[in-house]
Design an enzyme around this catalytic site. Sequence first.
Site: not given
Ligand code: AMP
Length: 275
Positions: A34-35, A146, A172
């Site tokens: 996803g990241h 998010d 993702v």
């Molecule tokens: P986090 O590390 O959880 O703070 O996420 C960092 C960024 O990655 C944020 O903009 C999240 O929305 C995005 N993100 C996390 N998981 C996913 C995913 N499965 N699909 C798309 N973006 C994601």
Amino acid sequence: MEKLVTTKQELVERVRSAEGSIGLVMTMGALHEGHRRLVDAARAECETVVVSIYVNPLQFAPGEDFDAYPRDLEKDLAMLEDVDIVFAPSDEEMYGRAPLVTINPGEVATRYEGRTRPTHFAGVLQVVAKVLNLVRPDRAYFGRKDAQQLALVTTMVADLDMGVEIVGVPIVRDTDGLALSSRNAYLSPEERTAALALVRALTSAREAAAGGPEAAQKALTESLEAADGVDVDYATIVDAGTFLGVSSNARSGLAIVAARVGATRLIDNMEVSFG
Ligand code: AMP
């Protein structure tokens, strides 16, 4: 040049001397596909790509998983070979002291995620504003996973004239449909199976949405009521931009859900089109 930067001063020097457009991806590490999708979008559109890795204490309430949150910088760096700058500061470097001037995220931040986590979005917007001010990117990429965070960041940037384009990147999912999340690592195999109830409910809402918002809501609620092992926090249909309710003549909306599976709190969402 060394990719890893741990001080704000070096970050600022590096981005100010970069040529061409700058893309920023903010993360808390424990990187997954996803990241990576956010990084790919930035890489495709910007000459310099900056990724921040920072588990932001301000967005965790006491008793949440700040200490347990997975951290593995070496592994994360291995996923970022095509990135120009990785900013991974310490708490001391990021904040120095507790901030005296803070961002009020407004009424939308009291709903849904904000009802269960009342200080969460103020903490998110504080760190997002800081890193945007340090990097001053042309574009910043946020996941639609998010969705409420994306809506609030977009609103903050508009209301404070922050002059950066916020790009929303599609969710993702794993092959079975579960939205990728660093927190999925907390799930036991049984919990992981139970967690599929979220995407199942969102999918049935999407399928029922041709009948209008009420039909979508009914399908969402009924699907979750039939699920085992999930403790639903909220499950509803909102306007994706405002996170307010959808009007009766809306053409589309966002089905959003949050639920606890065992000790792990998961969120997911899906766009739905009406009639
Ligand atoms: P986090 O590390 O959880 O703070 O996420 C960092 C960024 O990655 C944020 O903009 C999240 O929305 C995005 N993100 C996390 N998981 C996913 C995913 N499965 N699909 C798309 N973006 C994601």
